[in-house]
Motif scaffolding. Structure first.
Motif, PDB file in Angstrom:
ATOM      1  N   VAL A 181      20.360   6.457  20.472  1.00 43.23           N
ATOM      2  CA  VAL A 181      21.220   7.467  21.103  1.00 43.23           C
ATOM      3  C   VAL A 181      20.413   8.388  22.019  1.00 43.23           C
ATOM      4  CG1 VAL A 181      22.659   9.491  20.639  1.00 43.23           C
ATOM      5  CG2 VAL A 181      22.997   7.396  19.326  1.00 43.23           C
ATOM      6  N   LEU A 182      19.231   8.803  21.589  1.00 41.72           N
ATOM      7  CA  LEU A 182      18.384   9.660  22.434  1.00 41.72           C
ATOM      8  C   LEU A 182      17.982   8.939  23.718  1.00 41.72           C
ATOM      9  CD1 LEU A 182      16.097  11.373  19.755  1.00 41.72           C
ATOM     10  CD2 LEU A 182      17.987  12.400  21.038  1.00 41.72           C
ATOM     11  N   LEU A 183      17.677   7.655  23.615  1.00 40.57           N
ATOM     12  CA  LEU A 183      17.342   6.881  24.809  1.00 40.57           C
ATOM     13  C   LEU A 183      18.569   6.697  25.706  1.00 40.57           C
ATOM     14  CD1 LEU A 183      15.010   4.119  23.301  1.00 40.57           C
ATOM     15  CD2 LEU A 183      14.350   6.040  24.765  1.00 40.57           C
ATOM     16  N   LEU A 184      19.746   6.636  25.087  1.00 38.69           N
ATOM     17  CA  LEU A 184      20.983   6.517  25.860  1.00 38.69           C
ATOM     18  C   LEU A 184      21.312   7.810  26.591  1.00 38.69           C
ATOM     19  CD1 LEU A 184      23.514   4.762  26.510  1.00 38.69           C
ATOM     20  CD2 LEU A 184      24.549   5.672  24.421  1.00 38.69           C
ATOM     21  N   LEU A 185      21.075   8.947  25.935  1.00 37.64           N
ATOM     22  CA  LEU A 185      21.405  10.243  26.521  1.00 37.64           C
ATOM     23  C   LEU A 185      20.533  10.595  27.736  1.00 37.64           C
ATOM     24  CD1 LEU A 185      22.005  12.391  23.319  1.00 37.64           C
ATOM     25  CD2 LEU A 185      23.705  11.751  25.033  1.00 37.64           C
ATOM     26  N   ARG A 186      19.346   9.999  27.830  1.00 38.19           N
ATOM     27  CA  ARG A 186      18.472  10.311  28.964  1.00 38.19           C
ATOM     28  C   ARG A 186      18.908   9.609  30.247  1.00 38.19           C
ATOM     29  NH1 ARG A 186      14.755   6.481  30.526  1.00 38.19           N
ATOM     30  NH2 ARG A 186      14.970   4.525  29.380  1.00 38.19           N
ATOM     31  N   LEU A 187      19.855   8.661  30.132  1.00 37.78           N
ATOM     32  CA  LEU A 187      20.260   7.859  31.283  1.00 37.78           C
ATOM     33  C   LEU A 187      21.334   8.557  32.104  1.00 37.78           C
ATOM     34  CD1 LEU A 187      20.544   4.371  29.527  1.00 37.78           C
ATOM     35  CD2 LEU A 187      18.659   5.178  30.964  1.00 37.78           C
ATOM     36  N   PRO A 188      21.296   8.396  33.419  1.00 37.52           N
ATOM     37  CA  PRO A 188      22.380   8.901  34.274  1.00 37.52           C
ATOM     38  C   PRO A 188      23.518   7.887  34.342  1.00 37.52           C
ATOM     39  CG  PRO A 188      20.631   7.998  35.639  1.00 37.52           C
ATOM     40  CD  PRO A 188      20.165   7.859  34.212  1.00 37.52           C
ATOM     41  N   PHE A 189      24.754   8.385  34.367  1.00 40.39           N
ATOM     42  CA  PHE A 189      25.932   7.528  34.516  1.00 40.39           C
ATOM     43  C   PHE A 189      26.662   7.927  35.789  1.00 40.39           C
ATOM     44  CE2 PHE A 189      24.908   7.292  30.049  1.00 40.39           C
ATOM     45  CZ  PHE A 189      25.127   5.960  29.740  1.00 40.39           C
ATOM     46  N   CYS A 190      26.604   7.067  36.767  1.00 37.83           N
ATOM     47  CA  CYS A 190      27.148   7.376  38.087  1.00 37.83           C
ATOM     48  C   CYS A 190      28.497   6.710  38.329  1.00 37.83           C
ATOM     49  CB  CYS A 190      26.157   6.916  39.167  1.00 37.83           C
ATOM     50  SG  CYS A 190      24.438   7.299  38.804  1.00 37.83           S
ATOM     51  N   GLY A 191      29.046   6.046  37.372  1.00 37.72           N
ATOM     52  CA  GLY A 191      30.275   5.302  37.547  1.00 37.72           C
ATOM     53  C   GLY A 191      29.968   3.827  37.679  1.00 37.72           C
TER      54      GLY A 191
END
Length: 310
Positions: free
Chosen positions: A159-169
């Protein structure tokens, strides 16, 4: 990049790409199965708590498995039911991350609990005279806490590794819940670190435990074949067969889910496999343990007899 990241505040779960009429049929079917999951695992938990004869290490781990199965199904099925009634209803970014986290916690913990259960059977059959000494209440509690702690820690890392990612669509997740790999596909960043951690976790949580279980049951089978009494051999096989059925269903579906070859319909195939992995297994486990376990059936008969007499 930071500006783009803040634009995605929720996701749309595409769910099952079927007709609205089929949505209603699936809703009814999944609702019944979910109810059965809660009732079946709840009965297992109740029997273990109420019947003193089931206060043994094997049934302690079985109670932990029942708790995981109830939690497992409750993490995904309500979202599936909501999605079937209202496919356009979004799930918030925070809600999606929380669902991913809890799903991973229960998946990891179930893998480890199945290992602990195989170790319990190994000690019971291969070292019966030392069983009560080795599998003390303190040892059982420590093994259960270790399973939950490692499962939670690994989920937190993902989850921590997922939260560091940007989601641009885009916002559409091609799944019926916020499954980790499906969510990662929506990120607009390099996923090399996430993929490495997922691979290592699969080795530690799926391949490693499965190898330990197979080693345990190799020794168990050898010990059973050396038992002189036919009745003793039958009882040992009956006790272990329930656990082996659950292991086969869980690890078999997990391995197929992550190792199935990619194809044109891989997205829909993955949904079906995850449905079996995260939904049907918790439904089937109480049936397997109740139908193939004489002690559970005896405890259930005893409880029903007391209720009828009272």
């Amino acid at each position: 990049m930071e500006t783009n990241q803040t634009t995605v505040t929720d996701f749309i779960l595409l769910g099952f790409l079927v007709s609205p009429k089929m949505h209603l049929i699936l809703f009814g079917l999944f609702f019944l199965l979910y109810t059965f999951t809660l009732l079946g695992n709840g009965v297992i938990l109740g029997l273990i708590c109420l019947n003193s004869q089931l206060h043994t290490p094997m049934y302690f781990f079985l109670s932990q498995l029942a708790i995981v199965d109830i939690s497992y199904a409750s993490t995904t099925v309500p979202q599936i039911l909501t999605n079937l009634l209202d496919p356009a209803k979004p799930i918030s970014f925070a809600g999606c991350i929380i669902q991913t986290c809890f799903f991973l916690i229960f998946a990891h913990t179930e893998c480890l609990l199945l290992v602990m259960m195989s170790y319990d059977r190994y000690v019971a059959i291969c070292h019966p005279l030392r069983y009560t000494t080795i599998m003390s209440r303190r040892m059982c509690t420590a093994l259960a806490i270790t399973s939950w702690a490692i499962g939670s820690l690994l989920a937190l890392v993902h989850v921590l590794l997922l939260l560091r990612l940007p989601f641009c669509g885009p916002r559409e997740i091609n799944h019926f819940f916020c499954e980790l790999l499906a969510v990662l596909k929506l990120s607009c960043a390099d996923l090399w670190l996430n993929k490495i951690v997922i691979f290592v976790a699969c080795v530690l949580i799926v391949v490693g435990p499965l190898c330990l279980i197979l080693i345990s049951y190799t020794h168990i089978l050898s010990a059973i074949l050396r038992i002189q009494s036919g009745e003793g051999r039958k009882k040992a096989f009956s006790t272990c067969s329930s656990h082996l059925c659950v292991v086969g269903l869980f690890f078999g579906s997990a391995i197929i889910t992550y190792m199935a070859p990619n194809s044109r319909n891989s997205g829909e195939q993955q949904k079906i496999l995850f449905l079996f992995y995260s939904f049907f297994n918790p439904t089937l486990n109480p049936l397997i343990y109740s139908l193939r376990n004489a002690e559970v059936k005896g405890a259930l008969r005893s409880l029903l007899r007391k209720e009828i007499l009272s």
